[in-house]
Design a protein around this motif. Structure first.
Motif, short mmCIF file in Angstrom:
data_model
loop_
_atom_site.label_atom_id
_atom_site.label_comp_id
_atom_site.label_asym_id
_atom_site.label_seq_id
_atom_site.Cartn_x
_atom_site.Cartn_y
_atom_site.Cartn_z
N ALA A 134 0.82 -1.21 0.00
CA ALA A 134 0.00 0.00 0.00
C ALA A 134 0.86 1.26 0.00
O ALA A 134 0.41 2.32 -0.44
CB ALA A 134 -0.93 0.00 1.21
N GLN B 118 -8.19 15.81 2.22
CA GLN B 118 -6.86 15.21 2.22
C GLN B 118 -5.77 16.21 1.84
O GLN B 118 -4.84 15.88 1.09
CB GLN B 118 -6.80 14.00 1.29
CG GLN B 118 -7.99 13.08 1.30
CD GLN B 118 -8.26 12.46 2.65
OE1 GLN B 118 -7.39 11.80 3.20
NE2 GLN B 118 -9.44 12.68 3.20
N VAL C 203 -3.64 10.92 -2.22
CA VAL C 203 -4.31 9.71 -2.66
C VAL C 203 -4.07 8.57 -1.67
O VAL C 203 -2.93 8.26 -1.33
CB VAL C 203 -3.81 9.30 -4.07
CG1 VAL C 203 -4.51 8.02 -4.54
CG2 VAL C 203 -4.05 10.42 -5.06
N ARG C 204 -5.16 7.98 -1.18
CA ARG C 204 -5.12 6.79 -0.33
C ARG C 204 -4.16 6.95 0.86
O ARG C 204 -3.35 6.08 1.14
CB ARG C 204 -4.77 5.55 -1.14
CG ARG C 204 -5.79 5.22 -2.22
CD ARG C 204 -5.56 3.84 -2.82
NE ARG C 204 -4.28 3.72 -3.50
CZ ARG C 204 -4.04 4.13 -4.75
NH1 ARG C 204 -5.00 4.68 -5.46
NH2 ARG C 204 -2.86 3.96 -5.29
N HIS D 291 -4.85 6.84 4.03
CA HIS D 291 -5.15 5.73 4.94
C HIS D 291 -5.86 4.61 4.19
O HIS D 291 -6.85 4.05 4.66
CB HIS D 291 -6.02 6.21 6.11
CG HIS D 291 -5.26 6.95 7.17
ND1 HIS D 291 -5.87 7.80 8.07
CD2 HIS D 291 -3.94 6.97 7.48
CE1 HIS D 291 -4.96 8.31 8.88
NE2 HIS D 291 -3.78 7.82 8.54
N ASN D 292 -5.34 4.33 3.00
CA ASN D 292 -5.90 3.25 2.18
C ASN D 292 -7.38 3.43 1.89
O ASN D 292 -8.16 2.47 1.90
CB ASN D 292 -5.65 1.88 2.83
CG ASN D 292 -4.20 1.49 2.81
OD1 ASN D 292 -3.49 1.78 1.86
ND2 ASN D 292 -3.74 0.84 3.87
N GLY D 293 -7.80 4.68 1.66
CA GLY D 293 -9.17 4.94 1.26
C GLY D 293 -10.17 5.00 2.39
O GLY D 293 -11.38 4.99 2.14
N LYS D 294 -9.72 5.11 3.63
CA LYS D 294 -10.63 5.05 4.78
C LYS D 294 -10.98 6.43 5.34
O LYS D 294 -11.72 6.52 6.32
CB LYS D 294 -10.01 4.20 5.88
CG LYS D 294 -9.76 2.75 5.47
CD LYS D 294 -9.09 1.96 6.58
CE LYS D 294 -8.81 0.52 6.13
NZ LYS D 294 -8.10 -0.24 7.19
N ALA E 285 -11.94 10.32 0.68
CA ALA E 285 -10.79 9.64 0.09
C ALA E 285 -11.07 9.06 -1.29
O ALA E 285 -10.16 8.91 -2.11
CB ALA E 285 -10.31 8.53 1.02
N SER E 286 -12.33 8.75 -1.58
CA SER E 286 -12.66 8.13 -2.87
C SER E 286 -12.90 9.14 -3.98
O SER E 286 -13.14 8.76 -5.12
CB SER E 286 -13.89 7.25 -2.72
OG SER E 286 -13.64 6.17 -1.84
N LYS F 256 0.38 8.34 -4.93
CA LYS F 256 0.09 6.95 -5.27
C LYS F 256 -0.54 6.78 -6.65
O LYS F 256 -0.87 5.66 -7.04
CB LYS F 256 -0.79 6.34 -4.19
CG LYS F 256 -0.01 6.16 -2.88
CD LYS F 256 -0.89 5.63 -1.78
CE LYS F 256 -0.09 5.56 -0.49
NZ LYS F 256 -0.93 5.16 0.65
#
Length: 409
Positions: free
Chosen positions: A99, A312, A335-336, A338-341, A345-346, A398
Motif C-alpha cells: 500500500a 486530504q 491519494v489513499r 489511509h488506504n481509502g478510509k 478519500a474516494s 500513489k
C-alpha cells in the motif's frame, strides 16, 4: 494532453491512468460534500507529464549531475533534465502489503560536502534516517546505485521529514514529524564541512513529548527567529543559542491531524504570522488568526475556514504560483493516505492553487489537466523547470510522479 514519458519498470505499474469512478459513486459523493466556502476561479492552464507510477510519496528538485539544470529525484529514481530521463538511485521497499513505499519524504543536500547533492530520506516504520551518496559524474553516467549510510535513529512512527535551518548557520536541520502524540520532537544537526569522522547528523531533543501529526516552522512571536509548530502548540526558540537551551512548549491550540507542513504565514497581512492548516485526513483548509499582542491561550483565534469542500490536504506550500506578487497556497488531494478510509478519500485527485488578492479575497483555481489523475503524496516541490519564467510543480503520490508545467492564463 498526452504524456511524453510513460516509464515502465518491473516494480512499477504499467501506465499513468486516471482514477475512474462509477457514476453512482460519484453522485453519492457529490451529495455528501460539505458546502463550498472558497469561490472557484478559472482553471490555470497546465501541461501534465507523468514520469513514473509507483506508491512513492516523496520527491525533490535539484541539480543532481552538476550541469546547471534542475533534475528531479523521486523514490527509486532520479530524472535527468531537460528531458527528465529516468536513472536509478536506490531500491525502496514496499510496506503494508504494497500500500505504501517506505519512503515518507526526501531531500537533496550535500551531506558529505563533496560538491554533489545527496538524497536524504526517512521511512514510515524504519528506525533509521538515511542519506544516499551521489556517485558523481562517472557513477551517474554508468547508472550505479547510490551508496546508503545511516545518519541517525529517528523512531518508528514517522509521518514526514522536513529541512529547516533553526540556528541560521547555513546548514539545515532535519526535523521528523510523528503521528504519535507522545513522541519526542527531535532535530538532527548536520555536521559542518571539515568535521572529524563520525555521525553526519546528531540528534537534539527540542521537546520530550507533543510531536503529533502535523509540523511547521516560522516566527510565531515576532522576535526574528524560527519557532516550531506541532499539533498541540508551538515550541519557542531560545533567546540565544538554538541548541544550548530548552525549547518551551506553549500549548495554545490543538490542530488535530494537521498538514505537513503547517504554514506559518501572515495570512491577513496584519504584520503577525498566522497558521494555515490543511486537514491531512479529512475535509478542509483552515487558518488560525494570531491576535497581535495577545499571549497564551488567547494568542490564536479559533480556526476559520478557507475551503471546506476539498479533502486530504496533507501537504502544501506557500508560493506565488501565478506571479501576482501575492503568495497563495499550492496543494491538492493526497491519494489513499489511509488506504481509502478517510472522509472524501474516494473522490478524484487533483491539484489546486488558493490565490489571494491584495484586498484579502481568496479563490481556488484548479490546475488544468490534473483532475482525476494527479494527486499529492507527502511533498510538493516548485521551480521553473523549463525556463519559461513560470513556476512548475513536481508531485509524487500513489497515482505516480508528475511534472506539472504551468502554461499561463
Amino acid at each position: 494532453m498526452r504524456d511524453s514519458h510513460d516509464l515502465r519498470f518491473p516494480t512499477l505499474r504499467s501506465a499513468c491512468v486516471p482514477l475512474l469512478l462509477s457514476a453512482v459513486i460519484a453522485a453519492e459523493l457529490h451529495a455528501q460534500q460539505p458546502a463550498v466556502d472558497c469561490p472557484l476561479g478559472p482553471p490555470i492552464p497546465c501541461e501534465v507529464r507523468c514520469l513514473a507510477v509507483s506508491p512513492n510519496e516523496g520527491c525533490a528538485i535539484g541539480d543532481v549531475d552538476g550541469d546547471g539544470d534542475l533534475d528531479i529525484v523521486a523514490g527509486a529514481l532520479w530524472f535527468e533534465a531537460p528531458d527528465f530521463v529516468a536513472r536509478p538511485v536506490r531500491d525502496v521497499p514496499e510496506v503494508s502489503g504494497g500500500a505504501y513505499l517506505a519512503n515518507n519524504g526526501e531531500h537533496l543536500i550535500d551531506v558529505d560536502h563533496d560538491g554533489w547533492l545527496d538524497v536524504v530520506s526517512g521511512s514510515f516504520f524504519d528506525l533509521g534516517l538515511f542519506a544516499y551518496r551521489n556517485p558523481g559524474a562517472e557513477g551517474l553516467e554508468r547508472g550505479v546505485r547510490w551508496t546508503p549510510f545511516e545518519l541517525g535513529k529517528i523512531g518508528n512512527t514517522n509521518e514526514a521529514t522536513m529541512l529547516f535551518d533553526l540556528d541560521e548557520d547555513g546548514l539545515p536541520e532535519i526535523l521528523v514529524n510523528s503521528w504519535n502524540n507522545s513522541a519526542a520532537l527531535v532535530a538532527f544537526r548536520l555536521r559542518a564541512p571539515g568535521a572529524a569522522d563520525g555521525p553526519l547528523a546528531t540528534p537534539f531533543m527540542l521537546g520530550a513529548r507533543g510531536n503529533g501529526h502535523g509540523l511547521g516552522v516560522g516566527d510565531i512571536d515576532g522576535d526574528g527567529d524560527l519557532d516550531v509548530v506541532v499539533r498541540v502548540g508551538w515550541y519557542e526558540h531560545p533567546d540565544q543559542d538554538a541548541f544550548g537551551a530548552a525549547w518551551k512548549l506553549h500549548r495554545d491550540f490543538d490542530l488535530g491531524q494537521a498538514s505537513c507542513p503547517v504554514l506559518v504565514t501572515d495570512w491577513d497581512s496584519d504584520g503577525t504570522n498566522d497558521l494555515v492548516v490543511g486537514a491531512g485526513h479529512d475535509y478542509g483548509l483552515h487558518w488560525h488568526r494570531q491576535i497581535p499582542g495577545a499571549k497564551g491561550a488567547e494568542r490564536f483565534e479559533p480556526r476559520r475556514p478557507i475551503d471546506t469542500r476539498s479533502s486530504q490536504l496533507h501537504t502544501m506550500t506557500a508560493v506565488d504560483w501565478t506571479g501576482t506578487g501575492m503568495p497563495g497556497i499550492l496543494s491538492g488531494k493526497r491519494v489513499r493516505g489511509h488506504n481509502g478510509k478517510d472522509p472524501g478519500a474516494s473522490e478524484p485527485p487533483a491539484l489546486w492553487f488558493y490565490e489571494r488578492t491584495p484586498e484579502g479575497q481568496v479563490r481556488r483555481r484548479d490546475l488544468a489537466g490534473t483532475e482525476g489523475r494527479v494527486g499529492t503524496g507527502l511533498q510538493i516541490r516548485t521551480a521553473d523547470l523549463d525556463g519559461d519564467g513560470r513556476l512548475d510543480a513536481v508531485v509524487s503520490g500513489k497515482t505516480g510522479t508528475y511534472v506539472v508545467f504551468q502554461r499561463g492564463d
